[in-house]
Design an enzyme around this catalytic site. Structure first.
Site, PDB file in Angstrom:
ATOM      1  N   HIS A  87       0.713  -1.089   0.015  1.00  0.00           N
ATOM      2  CA  HIS A  87       0.387   0.422  -0.258  1.00  0.00           C
ATOM      3  C   HIS A  87       1.317   1.199   0.159  1.00  0.00           C
ATOM      4  O   HIS A  87       2.269   1.030   0.490  1.00  0.00           O
ATOM      5  CB  HIS A  87      -0.487   0.364   1.326  1.00  0.00           C
ATOM      6  CG  HIS A  87      -1.705   1.455   1.184  1.00  0.00           C
ATOM      7  ND1 HIS A  87      -3.122   1.573   0.852  1.00  0.00           N
ATOM      8  CD2 HIS A  87      -1.807   3.198   2.190  1.00  0.00           C
ATOM      9  CE1 HIS A  87      -3.049   2.464   0.761  1.00  0.00           C
ATOM     10  NE2 HIS A  87      -2.437   3.340   1.859  1.00  0.00           N
ATOM     11  N   ASP A 166     -15.451   2.414   7.714  1.00  0.00           N
ATOM     12  CA  ASP A 166     -14.191   3.184   7.292  1.00  0.00           C
ATOM     13  C   ASP A 166     -14.980   4.054   6.131  1.00  0.00           C
ATOM     14  O   ASP A 166     -14.448   5.738   6.563  1.00  0.00           O
ATOM     15  CB  ASP A 166     -12.862   2.637   7.027  1.00  0.00           C
ATOM     16  CG  ASP A 166     -11.911   4.132   7.095  1.00  0.00           C
ATOM     17  OD1 ASP A 166     -10.965   4.499   7.195  1.00  0.00           O
ATOM     18  OD2 ASP A 166     -11.178   3.879   5.425  1.00  0.00           O
ATOM     19  N   ARG A 173     -14.394  12.738   8.366  1.00  0.00           N
ATOM     20  CA  ARG A 173     -13.760  13.249   8.890  1.00  0.00           C
ATOM     21  C   ARG A 173     -13.422  14.681   8.006  1.00  0.00           C
ATOM     22  O   ARG A 173     -12.851  15.560   8.008  1.00  0.00           O
ATOM     23  CB  ARG A 173     -12.639  12.427   9.050  1.00  0.00           C
ATOM     24  CG  ARG A 173     -12.537  11.398  10.735  1.00  0.00           C
ATOM     25  CD  ARG A 173     -11.580  10.548   9.942  1.00  0.00           C
ATOM     26  NE  ARG A 173     -10.227  10.880   9.809  1.00  0.00           N
ATOM     27  CZ  ARG A 173      -8.890   9.687   9.026  1.00  0.00           C
ATOM     28  NH1 ARG A 173      -9.969   9.027   8.911  1.00  0.00           N
ATOM     29  NH2 ARG A 173      -7.787  10.430   9.268  1.00  0.00           N
ATOM     30  N   SER A 188      -7.757   3.480   9.537  1.00  0.00           N
ATOM     31  CA  SER A 188      -8.430   3.851   7.828  1.00  0.00           C
ATOM     32  C   SER A 188      -7.979   2.784   7.117  1.00  0.00           C
ATOM     33  O   SER A 188      -8.706   2.104   6.301  1.00  0.00           O
ATOM     34  CB  SER A 188      -8.472   5.423   7.801  1.00  0.00           C
ATOM     35  OG  SER A 188      -8.896   5.734   6.313  1.00  0.00           O
ATOM     36  N   LYS A 192      -8.684  -1.500   5.856  1.00  0.00           N
ATOM     37  CA  LYS A 192      -9.127  -1.994   4.540  1.00  0.00           C
ATOM     38  C   LYS A 192      -8.070  -3.096   3.924  1.00  0.00           C
ATOM     39  O   LYS A 192      -8.379  -3.982   3.826  1.00  0.00           O
ATOM     40  CB  LYS A 192      -8.831  -0.791   3.325  1.00  0.00           C
ATOM     41  CG  LYS A 192     -10.326   0.303   3.314  1.00  0.00           C
ATOM     42  CD  LYS A 192     -10.231   0.979   2.824  1.00  0.00           C
ATOM     43  CE  LYS A 192      -9.326   2.204   3.302  1.00  0.00           C
ATOM     44  NZ  LYS A 192      -9.149   4.018   3.189  1.00  0.00           N
TER      45      LYS A 192
END
Ligand code: URA
Length: 442
Positions: A87, A166, A173, A188, A192
């Site tokens: 990621h 999320d 947010r 967050s 995922k």
């Protein structure tokens, strides 16, 4: 357990530590829609100011990961193989997945990845891959699993309802000034990844003007938190903190970035991007082999699949399996190209001391290469090629970069912006490794 949300808000406002039950109740309230947005927003603001302990962050992440579908891809990979994901926290010119996915798969790691579209000034992997004629991002789950089993590499748009809590909290947010909370960002991102079924995760935490984390201290803390969440959730996580002051590589823009990823799989990528791709891939190999190979052996394996062409073959097989035109991989000049290509001349001679990556990213959005509204179409042809990078010596009038645009008028506006994004000075500018730091639990 039924808890009064006001008590949770007050507890966090006063610096208290939530229990597992309290965090589960909070996320449960999002899922069953019993928790009003105003109370969730007040709680997020309390977290913003008071922070969370590592134990709280891990519990919050697990609760969010379990708030929707959770994938288990082990039936689609060889027995005993680990699912290794990567990621990136997002940057300008970040086409890393396009090269790392095929390399990791060629090294024998199963790569089944759900990716996103562009966000703000940063591009998205799915948008980039859609530059390839016919390539399809939407795969149903049986097809996703079949391709993972047969080819070992799938990249698809997210279909499963992963971590819906999320999604709700993030949207709130976004409109309440609470995006920039490190515990909430870490939870967050990791929720995922956990929901997508990764056993091990390599995180590329971008740091600098072209990234969401602008300072090294923030990037370090985010990396540390995500590694701690991995530890708490029983997943191996390695984070690389990598420089994102200037655009990554030379290409910024969808089709241009695909071409650059292909060049990198030939071993001919720009030095910073080639290094990043090889380092991230090597970390994936280390995790995928449960630390039974060391980093230098893993790097050797990565360089060998590039040299032998195995990584490029994997890209071809993956593109073909998802309906894409392999001729464009074999000959990237067949990728969509812009009708207008103009140079950005250097206004003075000297050494490039900085390139404002965020400004380059925003220029590409303005050229049509990114989205200003959700779901808007994008122009895959356009972008900026940064020929001169930090440390490069330029003569007056020589091209710093090239703007690829849909028409002449838009091109000229972009040329002025790109020119202003370059800082040119005197003397020398040394550029170190793109990998600034490595954070791992072992
Ligand atoms: N990316 C995410 O997925 N979540 C955040 O909170 C910030 C960036």
């Amino acid at each position: 357990m039924k808890l009064n949300p006001v008590d949770l808000i007050i507890k966090k406002r006063d610096g208290g530590e939530h229990s597992r039950e309290e965090l589960r109740a909070l996320i449960g309230g999002i899922v069953d829609e019993s928790l009003p947005d105003y109370q969730l927003a007040a709680w997020a603001m309390a977290v913003f100011f008071r922070g969370m302990t590592d134990a709280e962050i891990t519990e919050l992440t697990l609760a969010m990961a379990e708030s929707g579908d959770t994938l288990d891809l082990h039936d689609a990979v060889p027995a005993g193989a680990l699912i290794v994901d990567k990621h990136s926290s997002g940057g300008v010119g970040d086409k890393t997945t396009l090269a790392v996915g095929p390399i990791a798969a060629a090294c024998g790691l199963p790569v089944g990845k759900m990716s996103g579209r562009g966000l703000s000034f940063t591009g998205g992997t799915i948008d980039k891959l859609e530059s390839i004629r016919g390539w399809q991002a939407e795969l149903d789950e049986p097809r996703f699993r079949r391709q993972l089993r047969e080819i070992g590499l799938v990249v698809a748009a997210q279909t499963a309802d992963l971590a819906p809590a999320d999604k709700h909290l993030y949207a709130l947010r976004d409109v309440t000034g609470t995006v920039n909370s490190l515990p909430l960002i870490a939870a967050s991102i990791m929720s995922k990844k956990l929901a997508a079924g990764a056993d091990a995760i390599v995180l590329d935490v971008k740091c600098g003007r072209g990234a969401f984390m602008e300072t090294l201290d923030d990037a370090r803390e985010l990396a540390r938190l995500m590694v701690a969440i991995g530890d708490g959730a029983g997943r191996a996580v390695t984070a690389l903190i990598t420089a994102m002051e200037q655009p990554l590589g030379r290409a910024v823009g969808n089709a241009l970035e695909v071409a650059e990823a292909i060049a990198t799989l030939h071993g001919n990528g720009p030095a910073d991007f080639q290094e990043l791709v090889e380092q991230v891939s090597a970390e994936m190999v280390v995790l995928g082999h449960r630390h039974n190979v060391d980093r230098s052996a893993a790097l050797g394996q990565v360089q060998e699949v590039i040299r032998s062409g195995a990584a490029l073959d994997k890209l071809r097989a993956f593109v073909a399996a998802q309906g894409g035109d392999v001729a464009q991989i074999d000959d990237p000049s067949l990728l969509p190209s812009a009708p207008v290509v103009v140079p950005v001349p250097a206004p003075v001679a000297g050494v490039v001391t900085a390139i404002d990556a965020r400004e380059i990213g925003l220029t590409v959005v303005a050229l049509g290469g990114g989205r200003r509204a959700k779901g808007a179409p994008i122009d895959h042809r356009v972008g900026v090629m940064c020929d001169a990078k930090v440390g490069g010596v330029v003569e007056v009038g020589a091209p710093l970069a090239w703007v690829h645009a849909a028409d002449e008028g838009i091109a000229q506006t972009a040329v002025a912006r790109v020119q202003a994004a370059y800082a040119i000075g005197a003397g020398r500018e040394t550029v170190g490794s793109i990998v600034l730091e490595r954070v791992a639990s072992r």
